[in-house]
Scaffold this motif. Structure first.
Motif, PDB file in Angstrom:
ATOM      1  N   SER A  31       2.976  -6.066  -5.729  1.00  0.00           N
ATOM      2  CA  SER A  31       2.346  -4.877  -6.256  1.00  0.00           C
ATOM      3  C   SER A  31       2.760  -4.513  -7.831  1.00  0.00           C
ATOM      4  O   SER A  31       2.171  -4.139  -8.707  1.00  0.00           O
ATOM      5  N   ASN A  47      -3.913  -4.003  -2.017  1.00  0.00           N
ATOM      6  CA  ASN A  47      -5.397  -4.095  -1.205  1.00  0.00           C
ATOM      7  C   ASN A  47      -5.007  -4.395  -0.022  1.00  0.00           C
ATOM      8  O   ASN A  47      -4.579  -5.727   0.259  1.00  0.00           O
ATOM      9  N   GLY A  48      -5.506  -3.537   1.123  1.00  0.00           N
ATOM     10  CA  GLY A  48      -5.098  -3.715   2.493  1.00  0.00           C
ATOM     11  C   GLY A  48      -5.814  -5.013   2.972  1.00  0.00           C
ATOM     12  O   GLY A  48      -5.372  -5.658   4.041  1.00  0.00           O
ATOM     13  N   ALA A  66      -2.923  -1.477   6.956  1.00  0.00           N
ATOM     14  CA  ALA A  66      -2.763  -1.569   5.544  1.00  0.00           C
ATOM     15  C   ALA A  66      -4.065  -0.741   4.921  1.00  0.00           C
ATOM     16  O   ALA A  66      -4.380  -0.474   4.069  1.00  0.00           O
ATOM     17  N   ARG A  67      -5.117  -1.652   5.789  1.00  0.00           N
ATOM     18  CA  ARG A  67      -6.490  -1.010   5.307  1.00  0.00           C
ATOM     19  C   ARG A  67      -6.695   0.600   5.469  1.00  0.00           C
ATOM     20  O   ARG A  67      -7.550   0.960   4.681  1.00  0.00           O
ATOM     21  N   GLY A 122      -5.330   2.715   2.635  1.00  0.00           N
ATOM     22  CA  GLY A 122      -6.211   2.742   1.370  1.00  0.00           C
ATOM     23  C   GLY A 122      -7.582   3.180   1.721  1.00  0.00           C
ATOM     24  O   GLY A 122      -8.421   2.991   0.647  1.00  0.00           O
ATOM     25  N   THR A 158      -9.120  -0.691  -3.133  1.00  0.00           N
ATOM     26  CA  THR A 158      -7.856  -1.212  -4.013  1.00  0.00           C
ATOM     27  C   THR A 158      -7.325   0.039  -4.745  1.00  0.00           C
ATOM     28  O   THR A 158      -8.081   0.713  -5.182  1.00  0.00           O
ATOM     29  N   MET A 200       0.769  -1.228   0.007  1.00  0.00           N
ATOM     30  CA  MET A 200      -0.220  -0.025   0.039  1.00  0.00           C
ATOM     31  C   MET A 200       1.022   1.220  -0.119  1.00  0.00           C
ATOM     32  O   MET A 200       0.663   2.290  -0.826  1.00  0.00           O
TER      33      MET A 200
END
Length: 344
Positions: A255, A262-263, A156-157, A160, A164, A100
C-alpha cells in the motif's frame, strides 16, 4: 623381535577410492553451501547480455530490489511454516486484507496514525487463527489455509466494497517510494532495507534461539518433538502467527508503494511466488531442512526472472508460463534433494 607400532607395515595404505570419495563428499558439501547462488549469478549475467546490457545497472538493480522485497518478506514467513512441515496458502489474501485495513485507517483523521499497527495486527490475527485451527483443532494446514485464501480474499473485497481505495496523502508512502542515500547517485530502497531486516531477524530466531531449534525439531519429526517435551501446538501457533504478521507487513509495503489497495487484485498469486522462493532456496517441503539465506536467494531469483523477462520484451502470458515451470522445477529439485539426502 617385536614389530614397532610405528613401522611402515603397521600403517594401512590409503586407497585411491577413499580419496576419490572424499573429494566427491567435499564437492557435494560445497554445492550444498552455494545453493542456488550460482543460478542467480548466471541468470543476472544472461539477462544483462540478452537484454541490451540494461539489467546490471544501478537503476534496474534498485527496481529488482523493490520487486523482490515484498516476496522475500512473505517467503520469510513461509519458511517458518514450511520448516514445520506445513503450508500457508493464504498470505496473498492476508496481504490484501491488511492493506485494505491500512488504507481505510489512514483515511480517518482521528486514527490515521494507527494505520501501520492496524495493518500488522490484522495480519497477525488472521495468522493466529490459522495456527489455532491447525494446532488445536488438528485440521490439515493445506485445507485450513486454502479456506483462508478464499475467505480472507472475500473479506478484503467486502472491506472496500469491491473498490480500489486511494490516499494521495498516505503518511507512510515514503516506505514504498523512497530510500537510503548511501552514495551519490546510489539509493537503497526502504523496501529492500525492511526485507533485509526481516531476513536477519528470522536468521537470528532460527539459528540462535531455542525456539528455532524447536521449529526444526517439529518439522523433522513431530511425534519425537512431542516426546522430547516440546509444546508442538505453541510452535505451530508461532510460525503461522509470524507468517500472518509478515503478510501484514507486506500489506504495509504494498500500500505504501501504490498509495492504494484493492481487495480483488492485490496479492493475487503472491503465495505461489513465496512458496517457489522457499523451495528454490533449499527448504524441504517435508520440513526440518532449510535456511533463511536460501530463501533470500530464492526470492531474488524470482525477481530477477520477472525483471529480466520484461527487459527482453516477453509478454505477460509467457511470464506466467515461465513462472509456473519454475515452481514445478522447484518442487522437482526438492524431490531430488530428498533422494540425495536419503542416499547419503
Amino acid at each position: 623381535m617385536a614389530t614397532s607400532a610405528t613401522s611402515p607395515a603397521a600403517i594401512p595404505p590409503t586407497s585411491p577410492g577413499t580419496s576419490s570419495a572424499t573429494r566427491r563428499a567435499q564437492m557435494r558439501s560445497a554445492l550444498q553451501a552455494a545453493g542456488m547462488l550460482p543460478v542467480l549469478i548466471l541468470l543476472a549475467i544472461g539477462f544483462h547480455l540478452a537484454g541490451g546490457h540494461r539489467f546490471l545497472t544501478a537503476q534496474n538493480l534498485s527496481i529488482v530490489a523493490q520487486q523482490a522485497s515484498i516476496n522475500i518478506v512473505l517467503a520469510t514467513g513461509m519458511t517458518f511454516v514450511i520448516l514445520t512441515g506445513g503450508i500457508d496458502l493464504s498470505v496473498g489474501s492476508i496481504l490484501a486484507a491488511s492493506a485494505m485495513v491500512a488504507l481505510m485507517t489512514s483515511l480517518s483523521a482521528t486514527v490515521a496514525w494507527l494505520a501501520i499497527p492496524a495493518c500488522l495486527g490484522a495480519g497477525l490475527l488472521i495468522g493466529l487463527g490459522n495456527g489455532a485451527l491447525i494446532a488445536w483443532a488438528g485440521l490439515p494446514p493445506f485445507i485450513v489455509t486454502l479456506g483462508s485464501l478464499t475467505a480472507v480474499r472475500g473479506l478484503a473485497r467486502l472491506l472496500g466494497e469491491d473498490k480500489t481505495i486511494f490516499n494521495a496523502d498516505l503518511s507512510f508512502a515514503w516506505i514504498g517510494n523512497d530510500g537510503l542515500h548511501v552514495l551519490p547517485g546510489v539509493v537503497l530502497p526502504w523496501l529492500a532495507i525492511i526485507a533485509l531486516a526481516v531476513v536477519l531477524a528470522a536468521w537470528y530466531v532460527l539459528r540462535r534461539t531455542v525456539l528455532g531449534v524447536r521449529i526444526y525439531a517439529v518439522g523433522g519429526n513431530m511425534s519425537a518433538a512431542r516426546l522430547a517435551g516440546i509444546n508442538v501446538g505453541l510452535v505451530l501457533m508461532f510460525v503461522y502467527g509470524v507468517s500472518g504478521l509478515l503478510a501484514g507487513l507486506g500489506g504495509v509495503m504494498s500500500s505504501a508503494r501504490l498509495y492504494a489497495a484493492n481487495g480483488l487484485q492485490l496479492g493475487q498469486s503472491y503465495e505461489l511466488d513465496a512458496i517457489a522462493a522457499v523451495i528454490l532456496g533449499g527448504t524441504s517441503f517435508v520440513g526440518g531442512i532449510g535456511s533463511i539465506w536460501g530463501t533470500l536467494i530464492g526470492g531474488l531469483i524470482i525477481a530477477v526472472l520477472s525483471n529480466g523477462l520484461i527487459l527482453m520484451g516477453v509478454s505477460d502470458i509467457w511470464q506466467f508460463i515461465v513462472k509456473g515451470l519454475v515452481i514445478i522445477g522447484a518442487v522437482a529439485l526438492d524431490r531430488l534433494r530428498q533422494k540425495g539426502n536419503a542416499r547419503t
